[in-house]
Write a protein that holds these residues in place. Structure first.
Motif, short mmCIF file in Angstrom:
data_model
loop_
_atom_site.label_atom_id
_atom_site.label_comp_id
_atom_site.label_asym_id
_atom_site.label_seq_id
_atom_site.Cartn_x
_atom_site.Cartn_y
_atom_site.Cartn_z
N ARG A 72 39.15 30.70 36.72
CA ARG A 72 38.16 29.95 35.93
C ARG A 72 37.83 30.69 34.63
NH1 ARG A 72 35.21 25.75 38.30
NH2 ARG A 72 35.65 25.38 40.51
N ALA A 73 37.79 32.03 34.72
CA ALA A 73 37.52 32.83 33.53
C ALA A 73 38.62 32.64 32.50
CB ALA A 73 37.39 34.30 33.91
N ASN A 114 36.68 41.48 24.79
CA ASN A 114 36.27 42.63 25.61
C ASN A 114 35.92 42.19 27.04
OD1 ASN A 114 36.58 44.24 23.37
ND2 ASN A 114 34.40 44.49 22.98
N ALA A 115 35.19 41.07 27.15
CA ALA A 115 34.79 40.57 28.47
C ALA A 115 36.01 40.16 29.29
CB ALA A 115 33.84 39.38 28.32
N MET A 116 37.01 39.55 28.63
CA MET A 116 38.20 39.11 29.36
C MET A 116 39.04 40.30 29.79
SD MET A 116 39.24 36.19 30.39
CE MET A 116 40.18 36.50 31.88
N ASN A 153 30.30 33.57 26.46
CA ASN A 153 30.66 34.93 26.87
C ASN A 153 30.00 35.32 28.19
OD1 ASN A 153 32.29 35.34 24.63
ND2 ASN A 153 30.70 36.35 23.45
N SER A 154 28.75 34.88 28.37
CA SER A 154 28.04 35.18 29.62
C SER A 154 28.71 34.47 30.79
CB SER A 154 26.57 34.74 29.52
OG SER A 154 25.89 35.48 28.52
N ALA A 179 30.44 36.10 34.04
CA ALA A 179 29.99 35.70 35.38
C ALA A 179 31.16 35.31 36.27
CB ALA A 179 29.00 34.54 35.27
N TYR A 180 32.09 34.52 35.74
CA TYR A 180 33.27 34.12 36.52
C TYR A 180 34.08 35.35 36.95
CZ TYR A 180 32.88 29.06 35.71
OH TYR A 180 32.48 27.75 35.72
N ALA A 181 34.26 36.27 36.02
CA ALA A 181 35.05 37.48 36.33
C ALA A 181 34.37 38.31 37.41
CB ALA A 181 35.26 38.30 35.06
#
Length: 446
Positions: A247-248, A265-267, A233-234, A238-240
């Motif tokens: 890459r994400a 949520n991160a995506m 998830n980290s 980071a990619y985003a």
């Protein structure tokens, strides 16, 4: 049946059996105090503790830890003083708990006093105490003392390194975090674990110039930590943040069954950062299809995505869906996203009326929230709307009179409207020393 209910049932059983929490049963009493504390029933834990005739050091530790765990830090310190008055011997666990309490309070003076007590009692030779000590100094903003203690430690374990890494990342000193991580690798005594990699990834994510995400991703693979969900998830985040959204997406697809709610949520947030608002909306549907229920953070990410992509109607629809379908009450972050969304679309009058009429947030509604008016003022500066900007600033100067950023924004807005006298008046607060504007900082190395 909840855990607390089960503990109460066990407590009732013990009372019916006539057991007293002393001698051999003292361990049971200590365990029950600890259980009540971990279930956030601090009042029952305190009552039970006071009924134990001769609590052991472990019992005192359980109660002190319980207060700290439930953010009753002053009570934990008072209990430690009572422990000293009662001549109850403390141990290394007591010291660790006390340093946690000092860190929670942010009290450097109190932390130094406990440090002195540790030296006098010989606890400073304990590795766990040293780790707690450097964590306390970091959380109290004394990085120099933390680094000095860390350097003087005769032996460091991976927790020692992780504590320092998290401390530097928390205060946004990403360069020092990366330097420390390189030292850890050079010493080659402690192998990084998944906890190590989380602050390291966050540090690389902040260093957007070097695009360190792919490099740290390779290290994660080399260490065999790619299946750790927190690490994955980290990396996704980071990619985003570095703009590497392809890459994400690739990593998100590779995660497959490993994904949790945080991954979704991160995506969704990543799509918003990179102008893919419609894909963020599609992800919400896929998230539900995969059996994950959207939470408050999901909708903050989604509303932010709609705001950055200009999807006003979709944003309003999801905001209503959040309240009616998922029964989530809007927080300050949700309302800020809505105001920002209207502001970016230039619909400032609607944003102003929404703030003025909405009374559902807090005791005074949105009308008495500085962050909301600041969001509106920023939108007025972007859209060069002097009239509404002036209304927003009037509230801000009452709610947050010491925030120099608001004065700068309003001064720039007046200058755009060629109201030079008003602009000069706003700037005068810096010239006469009433407010000090902080200098800008940059992560870019030349």
């Amino acid at each position: 049946m909840t855990d607390l209910q089960m503990i109460k049932s066990m407590h009732t059983f013990v009372v019916k059996k006539g057991l007293r929490f002393e001698n051999d049963a003292l361990v049971l009493g200590t365990a029950m105090v600890d259980a009540y504390c971990k279930c956030s029933d601090i009042e029952t834990a305190s009552l039970l503790f006071n009924r134990i005739k001769k609590p052991s050091t472990a019992t005192w530790n359980a109660m002190i830890s319980g207060y700290t765990l439930n953010h009753c830090v002053h009570q934990s310190m008072q209990l430690f003083l009572a422990m000293l008055v009662g001549d109850v011997p403390s141990d290394s666990i007591t010291m660790v708990i006390l340093f946690q309490s000092c860190g929670e309070l942010g009290s450097l003076n109190l932390g130094r006093m406990i440090h002195g007590f540790c030296l006098s009692k010989g606890f400073s030779s304990h590795l766990t105490v040293n780790n707690a000590m450097i964590d306390m100094y970091m959380r109290c903003g004394c990085r120099r003392s933390s680094q000095l203690l860390f350097n003087l430690m005769p032996y460091k374990n991976v927790v020692s390194w992780n504590t320092m890494l998290y401390g530097y990342v928390k205060v946004n000193d990403f360069a020092m975090a990366l330097k420390l991580f390189h030292e850890m690798q050079l010493e080659n005594q402690q192998k990084p674990d998944y906890v190590t990699m989380i602050p390291v990834i966050q540090a690389y994510a902040a260093n957007t110039v070097n695009h360190g995400g792919p490099m740290v991703h390779c290290l994660v693979l080399k260490l065999g930590l790619q299946s750790e969900i927190l690490v994955a998830n980290s990396l996704l985040d980071a990619y985003a943040k570095n703009g590497l959204i392809d890459r994400a997406w690739s990593l998100f697809d590779q995660m497959g069954w490993l994904r949790d709610q945080t991954s979704w949520n991160a995506m969704i947030a990543g799509c918003g950062m990179n102008g893919q608002g419609k894909k963020a909306c599609e992800l919400l549907l896929q998230m539900e299809e995969n059996g994950y229920k959207p939470n408050s953070i999901t909708f903050i990410s989604l509303l932010s995505s709609c705001s950055h992509s200009g999807l006003i109607d979709e944003g309003c629809r999801y905001f209503n869906m959040m309240i009616t379908q998922f029964k989530i009450q809007p927080s300050l972050e949700h309302w800020t996203c809505i105001i920002d969304m209207f502001g970016r679309a230039g619909r400032l009058e609607e944003a102003y009326l929404l703030i003025k009429n909405e009374i559902g947030f807090g005791s005074g509604g949105l009308y008495d929230c500085a962050a909301i008016w600041a969001s509106l003022l920023s939108a007025c500066r972007t859209n060069m709307n002097v009239d509404i900007g002036e209304l927003a600033s009037q509230h801000l100067l009452k709610l947050a009179p010491h925030n120099c950023g608001h004065y700068s924004l309003l001064s720039n807005l007046y200058a755009f409207g060629k109201r030079w006298d008003d602009a000069a008046n706003m700037r005068r607060v810096f010239e006469d020393g009433r407010l000090m504007k902080k200098p800008g900082l940059s992560l870019v190395k030349v």
